[in-house]
Design a protein around this motif. Structure first.
Motif: not given
Length: 209
Positions: A94-111
């Motif tokens: 799910f996702g990609a290594w290039t976008t791991l940081g951004l995917n984590a940021f998006n959901m983590g910011a929500g948390a």
């Protein structure tokens, strides 16, 4: 709300890693003060919820439980989300290594937003009211961060960004209801889990199954 490889300009996904790294540093002190079973329980719930997709029109949607993560873990929620997103990438692509940081940021910011809402607002008689608001606003924050990232790719993904908001509108309501129900349950059986997320349980104290 996972962003794959090749969609975003390089400066955007690089900035995503920088933002995720900064939030990780902010969250680590809270993580140290939070019991490992609590973090493991919420990380598992986040991981499993994201795997349960439901078809909706031409796409599919899923719960993310960032609201519940923020409510229970407080600032430590970002590290929990980061681990969950990384495991989803490693195990299910799910996702990609290039976008791991951004995917984590998006959901983590929500948390983090959900935790700030739940613990920062005046406490009404029923905690589930704050839980519903935290679940709604936390998921909305993650969704808006995702849409903003897609908009950064230019005209080609603008329709995808706006469509994602429309298709996830029902998810916002469901997330609010699920978080409210979870908070109401915890208020009855383990109210200490609704305290400051950084407070560790006493040694030997059981964790709800």
């Amino acid at each position: 709300m996972h962003i794959g490889d090749g969609f975003l300009p390089t400066p955007v996904w690089v900035a995503g890693y920088g933002a995720a790294g900064a939030l990780t540093l902010v969250s680590l002190p809270a993580l140290v003060r939070t019991s490992a079973p609590r973090v493991a329980m919420i990380t598992s719930a986040f991981f499993v919820a994201s795997l349960l997709s439901f078809p909706l029109g031409p796409t599919s949607v899923h719960l993310v439980l960032v609201g519940l993560s923020g409510v229970v873990l407080g600032r430590a929620a970002f590290v929990s989300v980061l681990v969950g997103v990384a495991l989803q990438l490693l195990m299910f692509r799910f996702g990609a290594w290039t976008t791991l940081g951004l995917n984590a940021f998006n959901m983590g910011a929500g948390a983090l937003c959900a935790g700030a809402v739940f613990h920062g607002l005046p406490r009404p008689r029923r905690a589930w009211l704050r839980g519903a608001l935290a679940g709604f606003l936390g998921t909305l924050t993650a969704l808006l961060c995702f849409a903003a990232a897609m908009l950064s790719a230019g005209e080609g993904l603008r329709a995808v960004a706006w469509a994602s908001i429309g298709f996830h509108a029902p998810v916002l309501i469901v997330e609010a209801l699920v978080t409210a129900q979870a908070v109401a349950f915890l208020e009855r059986v383990r109210p200490e889990l609704l305290g400051p997320g950084a407070r560790a349980e006493a040694p030997g104290q059981p964790v709800p199954s």
